[in-house]
Scaffold this active site. Structure first.
Site, PDB file in Angstrom:
ATOM      1  N   ASP A   1      -2.214  -1.846  12.276  1.00 58.90           N
ATOM      2  CA  ASP A   1      -3.284  -1.912  11.266  1.00 58.90           C
ATOM      3  C   ASP A   1      -4.223  -3.041  11.686  1.00 58.90           C
ATOM      4  OD1 ASP A   1      -4.740  -1.574   8.919  1.00 58.90           O
ATOM      5  OD2 ASP A   1      -3.256  -2.531   7.614  1.00 58.90           O
TER       6      ASP A   1
ATOM      7  N   ARG B   1      -2.977  11.981   2.459  1.00 50.64           N
ATOM      8  CA  ARG B   1      -3.150  11.152   1.259  1.00 50.64           C
ATOM      9  C   ARG B   1      -3.479  12.059   0.078  1.00 50.64           C
ATOM     10  NH1 ARG B   1      -4.921   5.849   1.749  1.00 50.64           N
ATOM     11  NH2 ARG B   1      -4.663   5.815  -0.507  1.00 50.64           N
TER      12      ARG B   1
ATOM     13  N   HIS C   1       0.868  -1.193   0.000  1.00 45.73           N
ATOM     14  CA  HIS C   1       0.000   0.000   0.000  1.00 45.73           C
ATOM     15  C   HIS C   1       0.908   1.248   0.000  1.00 45.73           C
ATOM     16  CE1 HIS C   1      -3.464   2.361   0.287  1.00 45.73           C
ATOM     17  NE2 HIS C   1      -3.874   2.129   1.518  1.00 45.73           N
TER      18      HIS C   1
ATOM     19  N   CYS D   1      -3.498   3.540   9.338  1.00 46.32           N
ATOM     20  CA  CYS D   1      -3.966   3.971   8.010  1.00 46.32           C
ATOM     21  C   CYS D   1      -5.475   4.122   7.944  1.00 46.32           C
ATOM     22  CB  CYS D   1      -3.476   2.991   6.946  1.00 46.32           C
ATOM     23  SG  CYS D   1      -4.212   1.358   7.044  1.00 46.32           S
TER      24      CYS D   1
HETATM   25  N1  NVA Z   1      -4.318  -3.743   5.575  1.00 43.46           N
HETATM   26  C1  NVA Z   1      -5.617  -3.155   5.293  1.00 43.46           C
HETATM   27  C2  NVA Z   1      -5.458  -1.753   4.861  1.00 43.46           C
HETATM   28  C3  NVA Z   1      -6.745  -1.047   4.530  1.00 43.46           C
HETATM   29  C4  NVA Z   1      -6.543   0.363   4.054  1.00 43.46           C
HETATM   30  C5  NVA Z   1      -6.310  -3.992   4.211  1.00 43.46           C
HETATM   31  O1  NVA Z   1      -5.641  -4.391   3.258  1.00 43.46           O
HETATM   32  O2  NVA Z   1      -7.506  -4.244   4.348  1.00 43.46           O
HETATM   33  N1   CP Z   2      -6.241   3.794   4.351  1.00 42.99           N
HETATM   34  C1   CP Z   2      -6.949   3.516   3.253  1.00 42.99           C
HETATM   35  O1   CP Z   2      -6.432   3.184   2.207  1.00 42.99           O
HETATM   36  O2   CP Z   2      -8.298   3.650   3.429  1.00 42.99           O
HETATM   37  P1   CP Z   2      -9.446   3.171   2.436  1.00 42.99           P
HETATM   38  O3   CP Z   2      -9.478   1.664   2.501  1.00 42.99           O
HETATM   39  O4   CP Z   2     -10.693   3.775   3.016  1.00 42.99           O
HETATM   40  O5   CP Z   2      -9.163   3.655   1.056  1.00 42.99           O
END
Ligand code: NVA
Ligand code: CP
Length: 307
Positions: free
Chosen positions: A220, A288, A131, A260
């Site tokens: 996270d 962001r 990410h 995040c």
């Molecule tokens: N690690 C999380 C981040 C969401 C923004 C996911 O992949 O669901």
């Molecule tokens: N942190 C982030 O990417 O959030 P969303 O899943 O809401 O885009």
């Protein structure tokens, strides 16, 4: 201009990030002062979502709008891509109609194949493995608070997921250390994310040891999108990896807390930490917008003179 994609954090070098951050600071000020900056008039961004999103969609859509361009939201639920049209064909077609493409999907390989067949820059809006846009915003936020991240220590507590992998890549680019603390069975695999012989991370079995004197504590969700079938098992496995106020007292007294988002209060972080004075999560989310605007400008227009 040579075609440039942003698929992993390591796709840009330190000097390129420094340039992008300078532009992001300029764009942030312009945004706050309602100053118009429209370099993307007549430009279009296609955003392909295979997973849910709030921040990523909003920041790219609003960002493109603020730069004078247009964005198109595409969900794979409605696209032929979601009914089996090959990734390669989709990339060839979509990239003949727009100037820039952002994708949020599952395996990183889907994104890689898409980019390989695209005529325009492709941006990773999150994959199972990485990410990078979030970490770019996080590092920008840290620098706003503490001036520099080189030489600092970041503690990553919990799941070794897409966010953690991108932090580890960022440590190589910006020269800081990452202390990772995860339960047995969830250890970092540096080779898998292209980090051969890295000295920038250390694994800790105890999260309390991992956060000692660090400059940034971050975590996270325990169950990322796509891993829902493992949610119950993960809740049990990660039970001792909640960032709470007591854990935060072990970090440096000026340490900041990042997440995040979306967050699960009472699981990976307690409410008093995420809503407390060390938390910078709302700035992280806002940044962001500014950093991705600067990234899009860089990928499409290259380095430009300050306006
Ligand atoms: N690690 C999380 C981040 C969401 C923004 C996911 O992949 O669901
Ligand atoms: N942190 C982030 O990417 O959030 P969303 O899943 O809401 O885009």
């Amino acid at each position: 201009m040579q075609l440039k994609h942003y698929l992993q954090f390591t796709d840009l070098g330190r000097e390129e990030y420094e340039y992008v951050f300078e532009r992001a600071r300029w764009m942030k000020r312009a945004f706050k002062q309602y100053r118009q900056y429209w370099p993307f008039a007549d430009r279009t961004l296609a955003m392909i979502f295979d997973k849910n999103s709030t921040r990523t969609r909003l920041s790219f859509e609003a960002g493109m709008n603020q730069l004078g361009g247009t964005s198109i939201y595409l969900s794979t639920r409605d696209m032929q891509l979601g009914r089996g049209e090959p990734v390669e064909d989709s990339a060839r077609v979509i990239s003949r109609m727009v100037d820039l493409i952002m994708i949020r999907t599952y395996e990183h390989d889907i994104l890689r194949r898409f980019a390989q067949h695209s005529r325009v820059p492709v941006i990773n809006g999150l994959t199972d493995e990485y990410h990078p846009c979030q970490i770019m915003g996080d590092i920008f936020t840290f620098i706003e608070h503490r001036e520099n991240i080189a030489g600092k220590i970041v503690a990553w507590i919990g799941d070794v997921n897409n966010m953690c992998n991108s932090w580890l890549q960022a440590a190589e680019v910006f020269d800081f250390k990452v202390h990772v603390s995860a339960p047995p069975g969830y250890e970092v695999n540096p080779e898998q994310i292209g980090l051969i012989g890295t000295k920038n991370f250390e694994m800790f079995s105890s999260p309390h040891e991992a956060v000692k004197n660090v400059d940034l504590v971050t975590t996270d969700v325990w169950t990322s999108m796509g891993f829902e079938a493992e949610a119950e098992q993960r809740k049990a496995d990660f039970a001792d990896f909640c960032v709470d106020a007591e854990m935060m007292t072990l970090a440096d007294e000026n340490a900041v807390f990042m997440h995040c988002l979306p967050a699960h209060r009472g699981e990976e972080v307690t409410a008093d930490v995420i809503d407390g004075p060390q938390s910078v999560v709302w700035e992280e989310a806002e940044n962001r917008l500014h950093t991705q605007k600067a990234l899009m400008e860089y990928l499409l227009l290259g380095k430009i003179q300050d306006t």
